[in-house]
Design a protein around this motif. Sequence first.
Motif, short mmCIF file in Angstrom:
data_model
loop_
_atom_site.label_atom_id
_atom_site.label_comp_id
_atom_site.label_asym_id
_atom_site.label_seq_id
_atom_site.Cartn_x
_atom_site.Cartn_y
_atom_site.Cartn_z
N PRO A 179 -6.11 4.08 3.61
CA PRO A 179 -4.94 4.63 4.32
C PRO A 179 -4.09 3.51 4.91
CG PRO A 179 -6.99 5.06 5.52
CD PRO A 179 -7.38 4.53 4.20
N PRO A 180 -2.76 3.58 4.72
CA PRO A 180 -1.88 2.49 5.19
C PRO A 180 -1.99 2.20 6.68
CG PRO A 180 -0.72 3.91 3.65
CD PRO A 180 -2.02 4.59 3.94
N SER A 181 -2.26 3.21 7.51
CA SER A 181 -2.34 2.94 8.96
C SER A 181 -3.54 2.06 9.30
CB SER A 181 -2.42 4.25 9.74
OG SER A 181 -3.68 4.88 9.58
N LEU A 182 -4.48 1.95 8.36
CA LEU A 182 -5.66 1.12 8.56
C LEU A 182 -5.44 -0.29 8.04
CD1 LEU A 182 -8.56 1.84 9.69
CD2 LEU A 182 -9.31 1.81 7.31
N LEU A 318 -11.27 -3.36 11.31
CA LEU A 318 -10.12 -2.53 10.98
C LEU A 318 -10.21 -1.18 11.67
CD1 LEU A 318 -9.63 -3.13 7.13
CD2 LEU A 318 -8.10 -3.84 8.98
N VAL A 319 -11.39 -0.58 11.65
CA VAL A 319 -11.58 0.72 12.30
C VAL A 319 -11.34 0.62 13.79
CG1 VAL A 319 -13.32 2.45 12.90
CG2 VAL A 319 -13.14 1.64 10.55
N ASP A 320 -11.87 -0.43 14.41
CA ASP A 320 -11.69 -0.64 15.84
C ASP A 320 -10.22 -0.84 16.19
OD1 ASP A 320 -13.79 -1.70 18.25
OD2 ASP A 320 -11.69 -2.21 18.47
N ALA A 321 -9.52 -1.64 15.40
CA ALA A 321 -8.11 -1.91 15.66
C ALA A 321 -7.27 -0.64 15.53
CB ALA A 321 -7.59 -2.98 14.71
N ARG A 322 -7.65 0.24 14.62
CA ARG A 322 -6.93 1.50 14.43
C ARG A 322 -7.23 2.48 15.56
NH1 ARG A 322 -4.20 5.22 14.44
NH2 ARG A 322 -3.47 6.57 12.74
N GLY A 323 -8.34 2.29 16.26
CA GLY A 323 -8.71 3.19 17.34
C GLY A 323 -9.48 4.41 16.88
N ARG A 349 -9.15 12.04 13.63
CA ARG A 349 -8.55 13.22 13.00
C ARG A 349 -7.17 12.91 12.44
NH1 ARG A 349 -10.91 15.70 17.63
NH2 ARG A 349 -8.88 15.73 18.71
N ALA A 350 -6.41 12.05 13.12
CA ALA A 350 -5.09 11.67 12.61
C ALA A 350 -5.21 10.91 11.29
CB ALA A 350 -4.37 10.81 13.66
N VAL A 351 -6.20 10.03 11.18
CA VAL A 351 -6.39 9.31 9.91
C VAL A 351 -6.84 10.28 8.82
CG1 VAL A 351 -7.60 7.44 8.75
CG2 VAL A 351 -6.91 7.17 11.13
N ARG A 352 -7.66 11.27 9.19
CA ARG A 352 -8.05 12.30 8.20
C ARG A 352 -6.81 13.00 7.64
NH1 ARG A 352 -11.36 17.12 10.61
NH2 ARG A 352 -9.33 17.40 11.62
N THR A 353 -5.87 13.35 8.50
CA THR A 353 -4.64 13.99 8.04
C THR A 353 -3.86 13.07 7.10
OG1 THR A 353 -4.48 15.26 10.10
CG2 THR A 353 -2.46 15.00 8.83
N GLU A 354 -3.83 11.78 7.43
CA GLU A 354 -3.16 10.80 6.56
C GLU A 354 -3.83 10.74 5.19
OE1 GLU A 354 -2.15 5.99 6.63
OE2 GLU A 354 -3.46 6.88 8.15
#
Length: 372
Positions: A179-182, A318-323, A349-354
Amino acid sequence: MRVLVVSAPMTGHLLPLLPLADALWDSGHEVLLASGGEALEADTGNLPVIDVARNLRFGRIAAAAMVTHPVTARAELAGRGGDRGVRSLFGPVNEELADALVTVVAQWRPDVVIHEPLAAAGALAAARHDVPAVLQENNLFAGADLVGATVGARTMQRAMWRHGMTALPAPALTLTIAPPSLVGERDGLPMRPVDTGHRRRGDADVPGWLRAPSDRPRVLVTRTTVAGPGRGDPMAAAVRAATDVDCELVLVRPTAKVARRAGPGVRTVGWVPLPEVLPGCAGVVHHGGAGTVLAALSAGIPQLAVPGAGDRRHNAELVDARGAGIAGEVTSEALDRLVHDGELAATARAVRTEIEAMPPPQARVDAVTALG
């Protein structure tokens, strides 16, 4: 048309390639998986597999790297090996795969070769016979960077020279799954990371109690499928930490020693398909592997990823930085935050939606078959 799908000989490398391979098969195309080692223990359904790594022993390669490049090896065990770590481990792996793959392509005559970033020998075999290659990412690093590091190894250069090449052409198509946000925006076609729940052959189904809701927050704890050092098993620490946290701890494939020491409130289970069990969990504790990271994000639950060898530190950070989770050691404080921090859960949940908005593997079948 015929599609050859190539992975390094490890389960975690092959499994992310199966959803697209399944989609191609279901669309009426011939698919052949080429891998070896422990990856052959995966349940691949209808997909046939050819062993291209019969003489390859990853443990032997890793041991040789420890002796030949001790500084790089120590950095790799800490998750800081970078390109040097990739070259020292996956250069020799791909040199040993190269000749077998060139032979498979010559004899089976695929129209397209799909390979993961750490199976650059698939691209070599494709180029040797003028077959288009598709680079399918299967982790959180940029695929082109991993291919470049692998090809830069002296061992891989030797394999290319044997087959009359000094460089590999760019892939005809790149499929990116993170996912790009990650990880940020990347070149290539995005494709949803789908874990189809493939298991090792002969493993039992998910037990009924694990499918049912729990009275307390349920936390799944998993460990790496790759043998060796590098903090691949957070279970003992999780058992100790759970004594001060109100949760139901579920250990997946614990060692006999850890299982014996598990106290009240700790349950154990064999190999289970993560997509079926993670949605019912409040969180997951794991070793930082890319497959588990993406499975947790796809389920929309927070995760506690322990930084370790190879790509595990990178993934956890990466996971930590994304929150969407925590990178660090398993402590009572970290476990309590995993279960009760609402911001972690909301971000997951927001990343799941992405991820759900990314095109599924079935949507990329036409792009692959258009190359043939």
